[in-house]
Design an enzyme around this catalytic site. Structure first.
Site, PDB file in Angstrom:
ATOM      1  N   HIS A 264      16.398 -26.199  21.038  1.00  0.00           N
ATOM      2  CA  HIS A 264      15.506 -25.168  20.741  1.00  0.00           C
ATOM      3  C   HIS A 264      15.341 -24.642  19.154  1.00  0.00           C
ATOM      4  O   HIS A 264      14.830 -23.726  18.964  1.00  0.00           O
ATOM      5  CB  HIS A 264      16.366 -23.771  21.316  1.00  0.00           C
ATOM      6  N   CYS A 265      15.716 -25.505  18.102  1.00  0.00           N
ATOM      7  CA  CYS A 265      15.821 -25.336  16.694  1.00  0.00           C
ATOM      8  C   CYS A 265      14.924 -26.321  16.055  1.00  0.00           C
ATOM      9  O   CYS A 265      13.767 -25.898  15.388  1.00  0.00           O
ATOM     10  CB  CYS A 265      17.173 -25.224  16.304  1.00  0.00           C
ATOM     11  N   ILE A 266      15.463 -27.401  15.714  1.00  0.00           N
ATOM     12  CA  ILE A 266      14.799 -28.561  14.813  1.00  0.00           C
ATOM     13  C   ILE A 266      13.528 -28.763  15.305  1.00  0.00           C
ATOM     14  O   ILE A 266      12.642 -28.852  14.145  1.00  0.00           O
ATOM     15  CB  ILE A 266      15.672 -29.672  14.761  1.00  0.00           C
ATOM     16  N   ASP A 269      11.348 -24.569  14.630  1.00  0.00           N
ATOM     17  CA  ASP A 269      11.673 -23.698  13.724  1.00  0.00           C
ATOM     18  C   ASP A 269      10.854 -23.955  12.252  1.00  0.00           C
ATOM     19  O   ASP A 269      10.243 -23.159  11.935  1.00  0.00           O
ATOM     20  CB  ASP A 269      13.015 -23.596  13.158  1.00  0.00           C
TER      21      ASP A 269
END
Length: 433
Positions: A264-266, A269
């Site tokens: 859910h990040c890299i 974002d």
């Protein structure tokens, strides 16, 4: 009368909100966890867990001693002095930020917001979300003014699922407030459960900190992904190069290549930052190039699959291919944004018969992007089943998979994680990608 900050509502009981809830509960706070998913609420209140690395015993203990309860009733916001928002921030189909979950949560909170309460956003987002977008809906819905009628802050989550040394209480917590008094209140809140706090001057600095952390990883992963291809053309194993380079005790940090980015990040974002930068007339060429390299990795992997099958006088069309590992990283059951889905889609489109095996994902859950895979079951791990596939594409290297068995059973393996290194292999059996 203002409620104390040790009476807390945490909105969003996923991979961030649930462990945070339990940490506050263990630290003496009274926590109500709010989620719109009634199945999650029912599971938690019965002492169960839906996240692999969170033990049901920990949840049951918090439920039984009264320090934690789950609910779908947002009017319970009236009972608490602090509200922490941990909801998803995906990209839309145009790869633009989707903060609708934050805005909708703000609208649900606002009618119940009490004077003097603290609202903290933890969801990763672009600078300005907290003091512009969230503040606006909270003020409009509550009739209170941020910094005067209620406190507002941002504190980025720092979860690392699957890492046993990653403990919520010991991970330093960055905190930024809308005003000095908002920051003081947020520090008071997190001091209950977190050992080390890192106050910064504003919500925007805290938001930008999270984006820097994840963009740093994205850029460096892109570098080793590109070097993987370059060194492969030179007959050099990038994994051996990285292992040698990381012996340097200064000036180097190892990053590792893979089949693409997941989680859910890299993968998400950095695009929040590039999108927001355009508002200021800035172009983030370096970040966008890294994104292009990382998102192109599945193409390279499929190319290697094609080469490996071609060596056996086979094509992708008509071949049986097993994707090993559906989760986006080792030792977790989280398959959000997993490159394995992309690989499965590409293989299927090229005419392959596709299966998968993942000990942590026995059945594919419904997802926004790959809903047609929902209900697909992980194949059995045995010699006959694994041996029936023309090729095994090793996408995620879970520690509880017996890779020597894979070597003994599989006809051909394309390894994107260097998991087969050091095992007894047949000549030409393993192709690195």
């Amino acid at each position: 009368m203002t409620k104390p900050v040790n009476q807390i509502a945490i909105v969003g009981l996923g991979y961030v909100g649930l462990p945070l809830s339990l940490q506050f509960a263990r630290s003496g706070a009274m926590v109500v966890g709010l989620d719109i998913d009634s199945a999650k609420v029912d599971t938690l209140n019965s002492g169960g867990s839906y996240i692999k690395h969170i033990a049901k015993e920990a949840i049951a203990a918090a439920i039984n001693n009264g320090s934690f309860a789950a609910s779908g009733d947002f009017s319970r916001i009236r009972e608490v002095g602090a509200i922490i928002i941990c909801v998803p921030t995906p990209l839309n189909k145009n790869r633009e930020p989707d903060i609708s979950y934050i805005v909708d949560t703000g609208k649900a909170i606002a009618p119940h917001l009490q004077e003097g309460s603290l609202v903290v956003l933890e969801s990763t987002t672009y600078p300005g979300t907290t003091d512009e977008d969230l503040r606006k809906v909270l003020e409009e819905g509550s009739g209170l003014e941020a910094g005067i009628g209620f406190h507002l802050a941002f504190s980025p989550e720092r979860e690392d699922p699957g890492n046993p040394s990653s403990v919520v209480a010991t991970i330093p917590k960055v905190v930024g407030g809308y005003s000095p008094e908002c920051l003081r209140k947020a520090v008071e809140l997190y001091s209950i459960a977190i050992k080390t706090l890192v106050p910064v001057s504003s919500c925007r600095v805290a938001e930008a900190t999270k984006l820097l952390e994840n963009t740093f990883r994205s850029v460096n992963i892109a570098l080793v992904n590109e070097l993987k291809i370059v060194y492969s053309a030179m007959g050099i194993d990038v994994w051996e190069v990285i292992n040698a380079a990381k012996t340097k005790p200064f000036g180097f940090m190892p990053f590792y290549p893979g089949p693409g980015l997941g989680g859910h990040c890299i993968p998400i974002d950095p695009f929040y930052l590039t999108w927001k930068a355009r508002e200021y007339g800035q172009h983030t060429r370096f970040i966008e190039l890294a994104g292009e390299i990382n998102t192109s990795m599945p193409d390279y992997v499929i190319h290697r699959v094609s080469e490996a099958l071609n060596e056996q006088s086979k094509s992708i069309k008509g071949s049986k291919v097993l994707v090993l590992g559906l989760a986006y990283k080792p030792n977790v059951d989280d398959e959000r944004e997993s490159p394995s889905y992309v690989l499965m889609e590409m293989l299927k489109k090229r005419g392959a018969e596709v299966g998968y095996h993942d000990p942590y994902v026995p059945t594919v859950k419904p997802t926004r992007e790959h809903s047609h895979w929902a209900g697909t079951r992980s194949v059995t791990w045995d010699r006959q089943t694994i041996g029936s596939f023309d090729l095994v594409l090793l996408a995620t290297n879970h520690a509880n998979v017996n890779y020597q068995e894979l070597a003994d059973w599989a006809q051909c393996i394309v390894d994107t994680r260097n998991a087969m290194s050091g095992l007894n292999l047949r000549l030409g059996q393993v192709w690195k990608a």
